[in-house]
Design an enzyme around this catalytic site. Structure first.
Site, PDB file in Angstrom:
ATOM      1  CG  ASP A  19      74.652  11.158  50.175  1.00  0.00           C
ATOM      2  OD1 ASP A  19      74.737  10.863  51.375  1.00  0.00           O
ATOM      3  OD2 ASP A  19      73.795  11.958  49.725  1.00  0.00           O
ATOM      4  CG  ASP A  39      69.386  10.074  53.598  1.00  0.00           C
ATOM      5  OD1 ASP A  39      68.994   8.892  53.526  1.00  0.00           O
ATOM      6  OD2 ASP A  39      69.675  10.632  54.664  1.00  0.00           O
ATOM      7  CG  ASP A  66      71.593  14.847  47.824  1.00  0.00           C
ATOM      8  OD1 ASP A  66      72.423  14.233  48.542  1.00  0.00           O
ATOM      9  OD2 ASP A  66      70.548  15.338  48.279  1.00  0.00           O
TER      10      ASP A  66
END
Lengths: 173, 173
Positions: free
Chosen positions: A7, A9, A132
């Site tokens: 991922d 961000d 996250d």
């Protein structure tokens, strides 16, 4: 050799600190980093709208800091594994170009063909997904690896890495 | 219910006719549609460079014609299957916004989360991939369905659909 999807961000791009700083500045608020732990910014801010409006500005994503050690570790991972960047960019269509340019600047060693802008990450065919947000693990075909971020510190039940040094330990040792 | 990934160019978006027309106009050439059959435009044109330069113009992708019957059939497919659009947009980063806006205009019933911009389509986790380029089938985890386009008419060895009516027959009957 495994295929690892990563991922952007809060995993390779440090978004939250800038987001909090801009939110406080523009809304005359004084939210602290410690107040954010275990929560999303929009859950503690005066209004969700004020928090999300930054994502409408393409430039917001262009100058994010690179997460510590992510460049070195990903380059090393590439020697042993197949690495893809998989970001839910479709949630913020205005961010396409900024996100792409940011990757080209900070991760020039990741080929275009290994970059994916998607929405629902269940479409990703990989062995591991480092993210996250646990919602992306729900229908993911491989194993989710939760990358620690301020908002997920209380979540249990997933393999977790605290930082990029721990990612290296997991996949390179 | 199956998950079906669908390519954009030459499958839902009619790119080749415009490409040939622009190429002939700008290069004072008179290549005909029949000369193109079984070949890529850059294989028969005066220079590959001249052919590919259109892809650097974001606007080129914005006003493509919609492939006949694709809207109706995809809407019907959505009632029975999980539909994703998967386009190798990373090959032409300038095209991100134009491709997204084009989809929003002509296929507003496809949610953002079901749109994927990728490069290597082996990253797509789906049961079927409808595409006009067999190179995307090589490492794809599901079954490739070859959508007939001028350049692939001589290719054998794949399940083939000639048009969207045949897609409907394949997945709706």
């Amino acid at each position: 050799m495994a295929r690892i999807a990563i991922d952007m961000d809060e995993v390779v791009a440090e978004l939250a600190l800038k987001h909090l700083e801009y939110y406080n500045r523009d809304n005359e608020d004084q939210l602290s980093w410690s107040e954010l732990q275990g929560k999303k910014l929009w859950e503690v801010a005066k209004s969700k709208e004020k928090v999300l409006e930054y994502f409408l500005d393409p430039g917001f994503f262009r100058d994010l800091q690179v997460m510590q050690d992510s460049q070195e570790v990903i380059q090393e991972l590439q020697r042993h594994h197949e690495i893809f960047i998989a970001t839910a960019a479709m949630e913020v269509p205005a961010s396409f170009s900024a996100k792409y340019e940011w990757l080209k600047e900070h991760f020039p060693f990741i080929p275009d063909k290994n970059i994916v802008f998607c929405g629902d990450k269940s479409i990703i065919h990989a062995d591991y997904l480092i993210d996250d947000n646990i919602r992306h693990f729900e229908n993911f075909c491989g194993e989710g690896i939760l990358f620690t971020a301020f908002h997920n510190i209380h979540i249990e039940g997933y393999k977790r890495v605290q930082n990029w040094k721990e990612v290296a330990e997991l996949f390179l040792s």
